[in-house]
Design a protein around this motif. Structure first.
Motif, PDB file in Angstrom:
ATOM      1  N   ALA A   1      -2.834  -9.470  -5.642  1.00 32.66           N
ATOM      2  CA  ALA A   1      -2.818  -8.582  -6.807  1.00 32.66           C
ATOM      3  C   ALA A   1      -4.193  -8.518  -7.466  1.00 32.66           C
ATOM      4  CB  ALA A   1      -1.765  -9.050  -7.804  1.00 32.66           C
ATOM      5  N   LYS A   2      -4.862  -9.651  -7.566  1.00 34.48           N
ATOM      6  CA  LYS A   2      -6.214  -9.668  -8.152  1.00 34.48           C
ATOM      7  C   LYS A   2      -7.200  -8.890  -7.279  1.00 34.48           C
ATOM      8  CE  LYS A   2      -6.511 -14.201  -8.796  1.00 34.48           C
ATOM      9  NZ  LYS A   2      -7.119 -15.493  -9.208  1.00 34.48           N
ATOM     10  N   HIS A   3      -7.032  -8.999  -5.980  1.00 28.08           N
ATOM     11  CA  HIS A   3      -7.897  -8.257  -5.060  1.00 28.08           C
ATOM     12  C   HIS A   3      -7.664  -6.760  -5.201  1.00 28.08           C
ATOM     13  CE1 HIS A   3     -10.436  -7.346  -1.748  1.00 28.08           C
ATOM     14  NE2 HIS A   3      -9.460  -7.055  -0.890  1.00 28.08           N
ATOM     15  N   LEU A   4      -6.408  -6.355  -5.326  1.00 25.14           N
ATOM     16  CA  LEU A   4      -6.078  -4.947  -5.541  1.00 25.14           C
ATOM     17  C   LEU A   4      -6.673  -4.448  -6.849  1.00 25.14           C
ATOM     18  CD1 LEU A   4      -4.654  -2.263  -5.110  1.00 25.14           C
ATOM     19  CD2 LEU A   4      -2.504  -3.348  -5.820  1.00 25.14           C
ATOM     20  N   LEU A   5      -6.556  -5.242  -7.896  1.00 25.13           N
ATOM     21  CA  LEU A   5      -7.106  -4.838  -9.193  1.00 25.13           C
ATOM     22  C   LEU A   5      -8.615  -4.635  -9.090  1.00 25.13           C
ATOM     23  CD1 LEU A   5      -6.753  -4.305 -12.211  1.00 25.13           C
ATOM     24  CD2 LEU A   5      -6.900  -6.777 -12.597  1.00 25.13           C
TER      25      LEU A   5
ATOM     26  N   GLY B  40      -3.982   6.402  -4.840  1.00 25.19           N
ATOM     27  CA  GLY B  40      -4.285   6.204  -3.432  1.00 25.19           C
ATOM     28  C   GLY B  40      -4.742   4.790  -3.129  1.00 25.19           C
ATOM     29  N   THR B  41      -5.462   4.185  -4.081  1.00 22.72           N
ATOM     30  CA  THR B  41      -5.910   2.803  -3.900  1.00 22.72           C
ATOM     31  C   THR B  41      -4.715   1.870  -3.791  1.00 22.72           C
ATOM     32  OG1 THR B  41      -7.940   3.274  -5.127  1.00 22.72           O
ATOM     33  CG2 THR B  41      -7.341   0.963  -4.861  1.00 22.72           C
ATOM     34  N   PHE B  42      -3.715   2.099  -4.613  1.00 23.59           N
ATOM     35  CA  PHE B  42      -2.483   1.313  -4.530  1.00 23.59           C
ATOM     36  C   PHE B  42      -1.812   1.486  -3.162  1.00 23.59           C
ATOM     37  CE2 PHE B  42      -2.547   0.853  -9.146  1.00 23.59           C
ATOM     38  CZ  PHE B  42      -1.844  -0.331  -9.359  1.00 23.59           C
ATOM     39  N   LEU B  43      -1.538   2.731  -2.813  1.00 23.80           N
ATOM     40  CA  LEU B  43      -0.691   3.002  -1.662  1.00 23.80           C
ATOM     41  C   LEU B  43      -1.359   2.657  -0.333  1.00 23.80           C
ATOM     42  CD1 LEU B  43       0.893   6.331  -2.910  1.00 23.80           C
ATOM     43  CD2 LEU B  43       2.032   4.108  -2.673  1.00 23.80           C
ATOM     44  N   LYS B  44      -2.682   2.650  -0.304  1.00 18.76           N
ATOM     45  CA  LYS B  44      -3.396   2.289   0.918  1.00 18.76           C
ATOM     46  C   LYS B  44      -3.590   0.788   1.056  1.00 18.76           C
ATOM     47  CE  LYS B  44      -6.017   6.635   0.960  1.00 18.76           C
ATOM     48  NZ  LYS B  44      -7.353   7.243   0.713  1.00 18.76           N
ATOM     49  N   PHE B  45      -3.338   0.065  -0.005  1.00 21.10           N
ATOM     50  CA  PHE B  45      -3.665  -1.360  -0.012  1.00 21.10           C
ATOM     51  C   PHE B  45      -2.671  -2.193   0.784  1.00 21.10           C
ATOM     52  CE2 PHE B  45      -3.850  -5.638  -1.890  1.00 21.10           C
ATOM     53  CZ  PHE B  45      -5.224  -5.887  -1.799  1.00 21.10           C
ATOM     54  N   ASP B  46      -1.377  -1.852   0.683  1.00 21.18           N
ATOM     55  CA  ASP B  46      -0.341  -2.669   1.321  1.00 21.18           C
ATOM     56  C   ASP B  46       0.903  -1.794   1.493  1.00 21.18           C
ATOM     57  OD1 ASP B  46       1.744  -4.528   1.908  1.00 21.18           O
ATOM     58  OD2 ASP B  46       0.671  -6.132   0.892  1.00 21.18           O
ATOM     59  N   VAL B  47       1.497  -1.812   2.689  1.00 22.21           N
ATOM     60  CA  VAL B  47       2.665  -0.973   2.963  1.00 22.21           C
ATOM     61  C   VAL B  47       3.849  -1.349   2.077  1.00 22.21           C
ATOM     62  CG1 VAL B  47       2.017  -0.468   5.339  1.00 22.21           C
ATOM     63  CG2 VAL B  47       3.367  -2.516   4.840  1.00 22.21           C
ATOM     64  N   ARG B  48       3.872  -2.599   1.595  1.00 16.61           N
ATOM     65  CA  ARG B  48       4.971  -3.032   0.728  1.00 16.61           C
ATOM     66  C   ARG B  48       4.972  -2.295  -0.606  1.00 16.61           C
ATOM     67  NH1 ARG B  48       4.021  -9.447   1.272  1.00 16.61           N
ATOM     68  NH2 ARG B  48       1.885  -8.652   1.419  1.00 16.61           N
TER      69      ARG B  48
ATOM     70  N   SER C 102       4.910  -6.501 -10.132  1.00 10.88           N
ATOM     71  CA  SER C 102       5.912  -6.611  -9.063  1.00 10.88           C
ATOM     72  C   SER C 102       5.256  -6.903  -7.719  1.00 10.88           C
ATOM     73  CB  SER C 102       6.771  -5.340  -8.989  1.00 10.88           C
ATOM     74  OG  SER C 102       5.976  -4.205  -8.707  1.00 10.88           O
ATOM     75  N   TYR C 103       4.049  -6.361  -7.513  1.00 11.90           N
ATOM     76  CA  TYR C 103       3.340  -6.625  -6.260  1.00 11.90           C
ATOM     77  C   TYR C 103       2.914  -8.091  -6.169  1.00 11.90           C
ATOM     78  CZ  TYR C 103      -0.108  -6.514  -2.536  1.00 11.90           C
ATOM     79  OH  TYR C 103      -0.811  -6.790  -1.391  1.00 11.90           O
ATOM     80  N   ALA C 104       2.480  -8.671  -7.299  1.00  7.60           N
ATOM     81  CA  ALA C 104       2.085 -10.082  -7.302  1.00  7.60           C
ATOM     82  C   ALA C 104       3.252 -10.974  -6.894  1.00  7.60           C
ATOM     83  CB  ALA C 104       1.565 -10.479  -8.681  1.00  7.60           C
ATOM     84  N   GLU C 105       4.459 -10.596  -7.284  1.00  2.93           N
ATOM     85  CA  GLU C 105       5.641 -11.376  -6.907  1.00  2.93           C
ATOM     86  C   GLU C 105       5.982 -11.179  -5.432  1.00  2.93           C
ATOM     87  OE1 GLU C 105       8.964 -10.600  -9.431  1.00  2.93           O
ATOM     88  OE2 GLU C 105       7.974 -11.351 -11.237  1.00  2.93           O
ATOM     89  N   ALA C 106       5.835  -9.965  -4.932  1.00  2.55           N
ATOM     90  CA  ALA C 106       6.186  -9.686  -3.531  1.00  2.55           C
ATOM     91  C   ALA C 106       5.134 -10.229  -2.575  1.00  2.55           C
ATOM     92  CB  ALA C 106       6.343  -8.184  -3.331  1.00  2.55           C
ATOM     93  N   ALA C 107       3.872 -10.190  -2.968  1.00  2.00           N
ATOM     94  CA  ALA C 107       2.780 -10.663  -2.115  1.00  2.00           C
ATOM     95  C   ALA C 107       2.265 -11.993  -2.657  1.00  2.00           C
ATOM     96  CB  ALA C 107       1.671  -9.611  -2.058  1.00  2.00           C
ATOM     97  N   SER C 108       1.212 -11.943  -3.463  1.00  2.00           N
ATOM     98  CA  SER C 108       0.676 -13.148  -4.102  1.00  2.00           C
ATOM     99  C   SER C 108      -0.218 -12.746  -5.255  1.00  2.00           C
ATOM    100  CB  SER C 108      -0.139 -13.981  -3.100  1.00  2.00           C
ATOM    101  OG  SER C 108      -1.352 -13.309  -2.772  1.00  2.00           O
ATOM    102  N   GLN C 109      -0.508 -13.681  -6.125  1.00  2.00           N
ATOM    103  CA  GLN C 109      -1.429 -13.419  -7.229  1.00  2.00           C
ATOM    104  C   GLN C 109      -2.806 -13.040  -6.704  1.00  2.00           C
ATOM    105  OE1 GLN C 109      -1.196 -17.058  -9.549  1.00  2.00           O
ATOM    106  NE2 GLN C 109       0.321 -16.169 -10.928  1.00  2.00           N
ATOM    107  N   GLU C 110      -3.259 -13.697  -5.650  1.00  2.00           N
ATOM    108  CA  GLU C 110      -4.570 -13.403  -5.090  1.00  2.00           C
ATOM    109  C   GLU C 110      -4.632 -11.972  -4.561  1.00  2.00           C
ATOM    110  OE1 GLU C 110      -7.475 -15.049  -5.156  1.00  2.00           O
ATOM    111  OE2 GLU C 110      -6.381 -16.377  -6.533  1.00  2.00           O
TER     112      GLU C 110
END
Length: 304
Positions: free
Chosen positions: A196-200, A225-233, A186-194
């Motif tokens: 999402a890959k960076h978050l992973l 915490g890694t998820f929630l700190k990565f992007d406010v969305r 869902s994050y890849a759709e809201a932001a971008s594939q890049e």
């Protein structure tokens, strides 16, 4: 408020459970067919359908017999699903059709590579140990790749203290969940594939930096915490996924209880002779007799 897991998603799961039961007898051909049909469905239906599959796939259906061909193909279904989820993030993924001394899924994300094993469990399974999660094997199967990941239903991983977390941290193997993978989708759709890959990649790196510990809370606080700190969305998406997780568990329980209830009714309707024959079949008496009779003098005492 409408359910996140819709009735249509539940019906689609039932359809796939039935589809997997229709085996050809050729595991390789069945796996290839399953892959192509699931890929086609997700291409047409989109990310919402992918997330429905991810949220619901963690429970092996009770209608499949233990160690049956259906159960093995269902395991392949979860591997294919994980691979297609990573493809949706812009990551190249290959699923191994035949089991070997290697991970089930190999992924290439451009500047990093990793291997994946997707795990599903029965709700009726009484106990799981560290071997069920194959952390040590996944470390071995990384070969030249940087990272490895084991994806499980979140309600089946240890929630307090477990050796698997210490093993995972020591061996740089990320224990992940289908819920977290759904969130990445869902994050890849809201932001971008890049993004999402960076978050992973950050998730992989945080596992590698943790102090080895059996503490489940410390491990999952680091992942979450890694998820929630990565992007406010991600905060709103996180809330949605938490609600979906509660529904997923209830749906899995309902599915299993309906199957067990039907099985109890079927047994109670049996005649005496049918019940005896069913017991003999369940104990595999005939097959065990064949195995016993197959033994013969191997002639080794004649070797002088």
């Amino acid at each position: 408020m409408a359910n996140i897991i819709s009735d249509a998603a539940i019906e689609n799961r039932k359809r796939w459970i039935g589809k997997i039961k229709k085996l050809s007898g050729d595991f390789g051909a069945d796996s290839t067919r399953l892959h192509s049909e699931l890929e086609a469905e997700l291409k047409e239906a989109g990310g919402a359908c992918l997330r429905d599959h991810l949220r619901l796939c963690g429970a092996i259906p009770e209608v499949y017999a233990h160690d049956s061909s259906e159960e093995k193909l269902y395991s392949k279904y979860t591997d294919v699903l994980a691979a297609l989820a990573f493809v949706s993030l812009g990551i190249k993924a290959a699923v191994l059709t035949e089991r070997a001394d290697a991970a089930d899924v190999e992924c290439f994300a451009g500047d990093y590579e990793f291997v994946v094993d997707a795990k599903a469990f029965r709700l009726t399974r009484t106990a799981k140990n560290q071997k069920d999660f194959k952390v040590a094997s996944m470390h071995k199967w990384k070969y030249h790749r940087e990272h490895a990941m084991v994806i499980c239903p979140l309600y089946q991983v240890p929630s307090q203290s477990s050796q698997i977390y210490q093993q995972a941290i020591q061996n740089d193997v990320c224990i992940f969940s289908f819920s977290h993978l759904s969130l990445l989708s869902s994050y890849a759709e809201a932001a971008s594939q890049e993004d999402a890959k960076h978050l992973l990649r950050k998730i992989f790196k945080v596992v590698n930096t943790l102090h080895p510990s059996k503490d489940a809370g410390a491990y999952w606080r680091a992942i979450n915490g890694t998820f929630l700190k990565f992007d406010v969305r991600l905060k709103a998406q996180w809330h949605t996924e938490k609600l979906a997780f509660v529904e997923t568990l209830e749906d899995a329980k309902q599915e299993a209880l309906e199957c067990l209830s039907a099985e109890r009714s079927r047994i109670l309707r049996m005649s005496h002779d049918e019940a005896i024959q069913a017991l003999v079949t369940s104990r595999k008496i005939d097959a065990r007799e064949i195995m016993v009779n197959a033994f013969s003098d191997n002639g080794l005492l004649e070797v002088v």
